[in-house]
Design a protein around this motif. Sequence first.
Motif, PDB file in Angstrom:
ATOM      1  N   TYR A 166     -10.063 -16.140   3.950  1.00 30.19           N
ATOM      2  CA  TYR A 166      -9.650 -17.538   3.842  1.00 30.19           C
ATOM      3  C   TYR A 166      -8.286 -17.668   3.187  1.00 30.19           C
ATOM      4  N   SER A 167      -7.547 -18.704   3.599  1.00 28.17           N
ATOM      5  CA  SER A 167      -6.260 -18.994   2.973  1.00 28.17           C
ATOM      6  C   SER A 167      -6.508 -19.704   1.645  1.00 28.17           C
ATOM      7  N   ARG A 187      -4.032 -14.816  -8.464  1.00 28.45           N
ATOM      8  CA  ARG A 187      -3.096 -13.919  -9.135  1.00 28.45           C
ATOM      9  C   ARG A 187      -3.742 -13.313 -10.384  1.00 28.45           C
TER      10      ARG A 187
ATOM     11  N   ALA B   3       3.904 -17.296  -8.795  1.00 29.97           N
ATOM     12  CA  ALA B   3       2.578 -17.894  -8.606  1.00 29.97           C
ATOM     13  C   ALA B   3       1.910 -17.418  -7.317  1.00 29.97           C
ATOM     14  N   LEU B   4       2.724 -17.144  -6.287  1.00 28.93           N
ATOM     15  CA  LEU B   4       2.140 -16.839  -4.977  1.00 28.93           C
ATOM     16  C   LEU B   4       1.784 -15.370  -4.788  1.00 28.93           C
ATOM     17  N   GLY B   6      -0.476 -13.356  -5.903  1.00 27.28           N
ATOM     18  CA  GLY B   6      -1.875 -13.041  -5.629  1.00 27.28           C
ATOM     19  C   GLY B   6      -2.271 -13.442  -4.224  1.00 27.28           C
ATOM     20  N   TYR B   8      -0.373 -13.820  -1.765  1.00 23.02           N
ATOM     21  CA  TYR B   8       0.341 -12.978  -0.805  1.00 23.02           C
ATOM     22  C   TYR B   8      -0.393 -11.658  -0.596  1.00 23.02           C
ATOM     23  N   LEU B  10      -3.441 -11.023  -1.111  1.00 23.85           N
ATOM     24  CA  LEU B  10      -4.750 -11.265  -0.493  1.00 23.85           C
ATOM     25  C   LEU B  10      -4.627 -11.806   0.931  1.00 23.85           C
ATOM     26  N   ASP B  11      -3.406 -11.924   1.435  1.00 19.34           N
ATOM     27  CA  ASP B  11      -3.169 -12.510   2.770  1.00 19.34           C
ATOM     28  C   ASP B  11      -3.765 -13.906   2.872  1.00 19.34           C
ATOM     29  N   ALA B  12      -3.762 -14.614   1.755  1.00 18.61           N
ATOM     30  CA  ALA B  12      -4.339 -15.965   1.742  1.00 18.61           C
ATOM     31  C   ALA B  12      -3.226 -17.000   1.841  1.00 18.61           C
ATOM     32  N   ILE B  13      -2.135 -16.606   2.416  1.00 16.92           N
ATOM     33  CA  ILE B  13      -0.923 -17.405   2.418  1.00 16.92           C
ATOM     34  C   ILE B  13      -0.614 -17.755   3.869  1.00 16.92           C
ATOM     35  N   LEU B  38      -0.718  -4.827  -7.444  1.00 14.04           N
ATOM     36  CA  LEU B  38      -1.888  -5.598  -7.019  1.00 14.04           C
ATOM     37  C   LEU B  38      -2.465  -5.074  -5.707  1.00 14.04           C
ATOM     38  N   ARG B  39      -1.596  -4.489  -4.872  1.00 16.28           N
ATOM     39  CA  ARG B  39      -2.102  -3.927  -3.613  1.00 16.28           C
ATOM     40  C   ARG B  39      -3.032  -2.742  -3.853  1.00 16.28           C
TER      41      ARG B  39
END
Lengths: 200, 248
Positions: A166-167, A187, B3-4, B6, B8, B10-13, B38-39
């Motif tokens: 999910y996004s 994060r 901020a982004l 995480g 990014y 998680l591919d949640a972007i 994080l990866r």
Amino acid sequence: MDVRAGGQPGSRRSKGPVGSAAPAGLEAALAAVARGDEAAFAVVYDRAAPAVLGTARRILRDPAQSEEVMQEVLLEVWRTASRFDPATGSAAAWITTLAHRRAVDRVRSEQRAARREIRAAAAAIAYDEVADAVEASLDRERVRRCLAGLTELQRESVTLAYYGGYSYREVALLLGVAVGTVKTRMRDGLIRLRDCLGVG
Amino acid sequence: MHALVGAYVLDAIPDRDRSEFERHLLTCEQCRDDVRGLREAGALLAAAVAVTPRPELRGPTLQAAGVTRQLAPVGGEPTRRSWRRREPSAGVVRFWLAGVAVSVAVVLAVTAVVLGLHMAAMQRRLAAEDRRDSAISAILGAHDTVVLTAAVTTGGTATVVMSHHERELVFTANGLTRLPGSRGYELWLSGPTGITPVGMLPPGSRGMSGPMVVGHVAVGDALEVTVEPVGGSPHPTSVPIVRLALDT
């Protein structure tokens, strides 16, 4: 998958040839694949395919599609092995990043085609599946333990994104919290996970 | 930390934010370090759900590799030293490349669906994007890829990724000052025979503009950006706010 190689010094090295000329460690095997070594690609397949397939299965659910993605990702690894740069992370992280992105992209393109309804049911299962997995493994146990150390919102944000595909906007909808909150929980949750796992 | 980062990892972007974030990574070393760490956590999330593939899948996958041509390494040939400005490490270029290479095909496929409603329009657009993306891929994949950056006098940074061999470059900018609706940024290619318009920079969100592909560049050329009426001008009507010399 030999992901522990990612963070712990010393374990990145190839464990040396086992029965053939192909190196046994994932990093070394990938380096050999970049030079066109097909035997080394078999090593990469054996080490990486399970995590790739598992990730695809979590996100896509459909077994046939997941197998397709697994094969596509492995072929992509073969094709682009020369672009892997150990300075940007472990081989396992590179391959699972390819796999996760491809699975998510497939979900999104389907979603756009059919306006897939949000499968709220998936919200509950992602973490539970890790927690209740029948097949015991060291990685699984470490991840389960470290996920348990996250706040609930961090854990749900991370697992819905990683295992649910999910996004952040969808996660925000599913959890009923603000988009900005989800971004920071993703994060912070990943940071805590990284530190707990002792990688990166 | 950004901020982004995480979302990014998680591919949640969304795709649009993803490419913006990847351009941001190009200029943010700390962010690249964060992503890298994080990866590794992501890799363990994947390992935790590993399942053994059916044995029948192994043979065909290995065989498919045997008949698939591999990409040549990036940066295998020495970079020309004559380019002005700093040359980022091969790692920076590769880091960006990895994202771009993976996403181009997927973005194309996704774009087709998103834009889809009118088949013909979609196909025309796809063909155009395809040309643009294959140009970008060719530049990024060239053995002599070089990155040039320069400050824009009115604020922001211009970045050029170019291949001397391909004689093409990709121009992007970030942090450009927002202009009134009647004005826009126009990109020019300046050479020994004069100055020719390349086009108006597409106004990006969050200050990111581009990418624009510029072809047929030659030794001695320079890129310039000026502020022009929004429809563009045939000749520059104001002083350049940035100039990137493409060779010494």
